[in-house]
Scaffold this active site. Structure first.
Site, PDB file in Angstrom:
ATOM      1  N   GLU A 155       0.899  -1.118   0.153  1.00  0.00           N
ATOM      2  CA  GLU A 155       0.089   0.025  -0.155  1.00  0.00           C
ATOM      3  C   GLU A 155       0.933   1.123   0.003  1.00  0.00           C
ATOM      4  O   GLU A 155       1.946   1.003   0.083  1.00  0.00           O
ATOM      5  CB  GLU A 155      -0.837   0.025   1.294  1.00  0.00           C
ATOM      6  CG  GLU A 155      -0.032  -0.004   2.506  1.00  0.00           C
ATOM      7  CD  GLU A 155      -0.926   0.142   3.720  1.00  0.00           C
ATOM      8  OE1 GLU A 155      -2.200  -0.546   3.708  1.00  0.00           O
ATOM      9  OE2 GLU A 155      -0.738   0.427   4.956  1.00  0.00           O
TER      10      GLU A 155
ATOM     11  N   ASN B 237       0.991   4.885   1.861  1.00  0.00           N
ATOM     12  CA  ASN B 237       0.613   5.923   2.953  1.00  0.00           C
ATOM     13  C   ASN B 237       0.686   7.124   2.510  1.00  0.00           C
ATOM     14  O   ASN B 237       1.972   7.675   2.255  1.00  0.00           O
ATOM     15  CB  ASN B 237       1.293   5.623   4.333  1.00  0.00           C
ATOM     16  CG  ASN B 237       0.655   4.330   4.750  1.00  0.00           C
ATOM     17  OD1 ASN B 237      -0.624   4.032   4.647  1.00  0.00           O
ATOM     18  ND2 ASN B 237       1.468   3.391   5.303  1.00  0.00           N
TER      19      ASN B 237
END
Length: 538
Positions: A178, A180
């Site tokens: 992912e 951030n």
């Protein structure tokens, strides 16, 4: 519900998970959709909050039942923590490293990567110890990960500091996890090895200035380690929340190469309503060995009283031989402590040619001296003293004698000479053990008895332990979110009884045996303390 965002990249080096984004618009069919999607990916899968971070709203599922339970807890935690109950589900990779790349982009199409951070020491999918750089990566893999992270940032026209997270397997294949889009807790270790102030760079970018640095300008100078200091009990699932008021608090910022980022002071309250982090403790050195030694000293000198904290666990991790050798992954804690963290582990250390249980001897010595100076039954004119000391459920025989400020102490056959000023009013003691200077804290729960008292103690009746299979007590302070049973209900071993939320994390409390519910002592919305009785079984 609708399903979007299915994508795979075919690059041989950049292998993202299959990821699904679930926009939750109705209650009906949500968990079924998750289960059907899990079949497409194959178990195990990771269910996680799409707006999340910090381990909140994350669950691993190995079958359909765990997927449905994980959906319920993850969505509730996501809504509580982030105000957004949307979830992602992705393929779970077992035993990986968690390595992330720090990126920095501006509004003029420029972006650079600021090397990596190793974040594999975790509990409940939340990082505990981080370091930069990673001992595992070579320059080729570092560059490949950095270039992919920058490509991603440029593709979405990202302008600020951000982090692209990867899972890395034993063969250095890396998988996108992912991104951030914010400054992360562990950013100080990157600042230490690059010399960049990331907050300052973010402000410049937000103002519209172009980046001041090219990729060739980004160095790796030295090594940095960060430990997350939490108000948690590390002896319960590696860290269940602890609350209280800080009666004494002293950061080790007087030591060289130490940085502490915190927002508390003596007298601050640690409550159930916020994340349990007390501070970020960072040490920097010319190499990894120096950074870790400075971290060990910093943890030894960190004074926290009034709440239970995880410093004992942090110290054990950084001196563990596997950690020192770099043999780590995201399951490090459960692998090293399969029965849970039990506290100090005795290990032999060569001291001036003698194999001695060095650390344990120092602890027991401290306890003896406390006994010697505070308890009047020890007669100073005696040539030596023989005591029985119980520490961590182990009983040790301590024989000691003294000459002025120097004590000769024998513990279970290991003998050491220890000298100090012995100011037991101070929370820290500086002691010299056979020529080695050490800092120790007087902060142990022990039983200290004379030889005679120890012999008589054998005849004392022991308190009968509570049958924990018939009662359910709260393992932590928190708020009751749901109660699933009522008096008269039959429950099976392992069946959920109630759910406790503490510091934005939801914890399922289960039955210890099969039986009938005798009484329920809580209801949804109740605030409970550690050890409070929740449910009784017949």
């Amino acid at each position: 519900s609708s399903l979007t965002g299915f994508q795979k990249t075919g690059s041989s080096s950049f292998r993202p998970h299959f990821q699904y984004l679930f926009y939750q618009r109705s209650l009906q069919g949500k968990s079924e959709l998750l289960s059907n999607s899990s079949l497409l990916l194959g178990y195990p899968v990771m269910i996680k909050a799409s707006a999340g971070g910090g381990g909140k709203g994350m669950r691993i599922a190995w079958d359909d039942e765990e997927t449905r339970d994980g959906f319920r807890f993850s969505s509730q935690e996501a809504a509580s923590s982030f105000g957004d109950d949307r979830l992602l589900i992705e393929k779970f990779i077992d035993n990986p490293r968690h390595i992330e790349i720090q990126v920095l982009g501006d509004k003029h199409g420029n972006a650079v990567w600021l090397n990596e951070r190793e974040c594999s020491i975790q509990r409940r999918n939340q990082k505990v110890v981080e370091e930069a750089p990673s001992i595992f990566l070579d320059s080729k893999t570092r560059r490949a990960m950095g270039e992919q992270a920058v490509a991603l940032a440029k593709a979405v026209k990202y302008s600020s500091a951000g982090t692209v997270e990867f899972l890395v397997d034993s063969k250095k294949n890396f998988y996108f996890l992912e991104m951030n889009t914010r400054l992360q807790v562990e950013h100080p270790v990157t600042e230490c090895i690059t010399g960049l102030d990331l907050v300052q760079e973010m402000i410049r970018v937000a103002k519209g200035y172009p980046l001041r640095h090219k990729q060739a300008d980004i160095p790796i100078n030295g090594w940095a380690v960060e430990c997350r200091v939490y108000a948690e009990d590390p002896y319960k699932s590696f860290g269940l929340p602890s609350i209280g008021r800080l009666s004494q608090y002293q950061e080790p910022i007087h030591l060289p190469g130490v940085r502490v980022d915190s927002g508390i002071q003596p007298g601050s309250d640690i409550s159930i309503y916020y994340d349990p982090m007390i501070s970020k403790l960072i040490t920097y050195g010319s190499d990894r060995t120096e950074a870790l030694k400075r971290m060990e000293d910093a943890l030894d000198n960190y004074i926290i009283r009034g709440v239970t904290h995880n410093i004992a666990l942090l110290r054990e991790v950084i001196i563990n031989s596997r950690f020192i050798e770099g043999d780590i992954n995201t399951k490090f804690l459960s692998d090293v402590y399969p029965d849970g963290f039990k506290g100090f582990t005795v290990f032999p250390l060569n001291v001036k040619g003698k194999s001695a249980y060095y650390e344990n001897t120092i602890k027991l010595l401290t306890l003896f001296l406390f006994f010697y100076f505070r308890v009047p039954i020890i007669k100073p004119q005696m040539a030596n003293w023989e005591l029985s000391v119980k520490l961590h459920d182990e009983v040790h025989t301590v024989i000691a004698s003294n000459s002025g400020p120097t004590f000769s102490v024998e513990v279970d056959g290991s003998k050491l000479n220890v000298t100090s000023t012995w100011n037991l009013a101070s929370p820290l003691l500086s002691v010299n053990v056979d020529g080695i200077q050490r800092t120790i804290q007087v902060n142990y729960q022990v039983h200290v008895l004379t030889k005679l008292a120890a012999e008589l103690n054998k005849f004392m009746l022991e308190k009968v332990a509570e049958d924990t299979s018939s009662v359910l007590r709260s393992p932590m302070p928190g708020v009751v979110v749901a109660v699933s049973v009522k008096p008269g209900d039959m429950v099976a071993e392992g069946q959920e009884i109630c759910v406790i939320e503490a510091m934005k994390m939801q914890n399922s409390m289960t039955a210890g045996k099969t039986g009938k519910v005798k009484s329920v002592h809580c209801k949804a919305g109740d605030t409970v303390g550690e050890g409070d009785l929740l449910v009784e079984l017949e």
